[in-house]
Design an enzyme around this catalytic site. Structure first.
Site: not given
Ligand SMILES: Cc1ncc(COP(=O)(O)O)c(C=O)c1O
Length: 312
Positions: A157
């Protein structure tokens, strides 16, 4: 945006308006940062951060993948987050830890730049709007493909990677849709600009696998666990674009957005046009119970914030 009083910055609590960086911060120029998005909810046990340990573990992993050792341990970051929430007097909030290469060296080689870490927390309602969870949203398949594993690290991330999501989000929004759905570099369904995606067909819940360049969402992990606990069949496999249109139900999940039904994609009505069919609604209800500490099966996911007792 709503504000809070204090931000945790490199070990200290500073006033919200004083949490600033130099314009030559490396991360600002080259995207050399990693971050998390977390939420704390009011629960019967008190304010609790949902899957805090898992989010911080992902933050450390995201950083390690970009050769960015953090100057704080997971436990230190956990304690700092508790301190911040308590100091701000927040009972529920969004939490944004970010680690980034700071000011000191320019050029692409980042390893001589010091790493800064900040944590902000403030009240922030559902990302796609509170009504999105009830009414569902209209989405558009983006002309932009999700970043691929041969040029970046989709599992990390990382700040710079989000330019991909920004392009998709702006395109969808200018075209009048609430969210973008990105295909991966092979043309299979990947995810939303900030959410994972699921299709329900003939009672089966289908979601793209990690090889589809998704961010392995913590909401995704939770929802898949809940779905299995409810006796639902979960399949992780590549999804063709048209399977979105042929689905009985489609929904998205993410920490910011929570669990959101998708009622229309590329102007095709999903299922019978009801926002959220029975599978989506059931998952949404149990997931919401888990977030708010109302389901005993999932209380181990809660990290209750210790509010320091007031000095007498
Ligand atoms: C590109 C992306 N995909 C998926 C997610 C979902 O991740 P999470 O459930 O850990 O928030 C996020 C959010 O953080 C994201 O930015």
């Amino acid at each position: 945006m709503e504000q809070a009083d204090l931000i945790w910055h490199n070990g200290e609590l500073v006033a919200w308006e004083d949490a600033k960086v130099h314009v030559l911060t490396h991360g600002l120029h080259y995207g050399t940062g990693v971050f998390e998005g977390e939420r704390a909810y009011e629960t019967p046990q008190g304010t609790a951060i949902f899957r805090h340990h898992d989010h911080l573990a992902r933050l450390l992993k995201s950083a390690e993948l970009y050769y960015m050792p953090l100057p704080y341990t997971l436990e230190e970051l956990r304690a700092a987050t508790h301190e911040l929430i308590a100091a701000n007097g927040l009972t529920q909030c969004y939490i944004r830890p970010i680690a980034f290469r700071g000011y000191g060296q320019m050029g692409l080689y980042p390893l001589d730049c010091e790493v800064s870490v900040s944590i902000a927390a403030w009240p922030w309602g559902a990302y796609l709007g509170e009504e999105s969870k009830v009414e569902g949203i209209r989405a558009k398949v983006s002309s932009w493909r999700r970043i691929s594993a041969d040029s970046l690290i989709p599992q990390s991330k990382a700040s710079g990677q989000y330019l991909n999501s920004v392009l998709a989000k702006v395109e969808a929004s200018k075209a009048g849709y609430q969210e973008a759905i990105l295909l991966d570099s092979r043309g299979f369904v990947c995810e939303g600009s900030g959410e994972n995606i699921y299709v329900v067909r003939d009672g089966q819940i289908i979601t793209p696998p990690a090889t589809a360049s998704i961010l392995d969402g913590i909401s995704r992990q939770s929802i898949l666990t809940i779905a299995r606990d409810l006796g639902r069949e979960v399949v992780q496999r590549d999804l063709a674009r048209a399977e979105l249109y042929l689905a009985d139900e489609v929904f998205l999940s993410g920490t910011a957005a929570e669990l959101v039904p998708v009622r229309e994609i590329d102007d095709h009505i999903i299922g019978d046009g009801d926002a959220g069919g029975p599978v989506t609604r059931e998952l949404q209800r149990v997931y919401d119970d888990a977030l708010h500490g109302r389901d005993a099966r999932y209380t181990e996911w809660l990290d209750v914030v210790k509010v320091p007792s007031k000095a007498v």
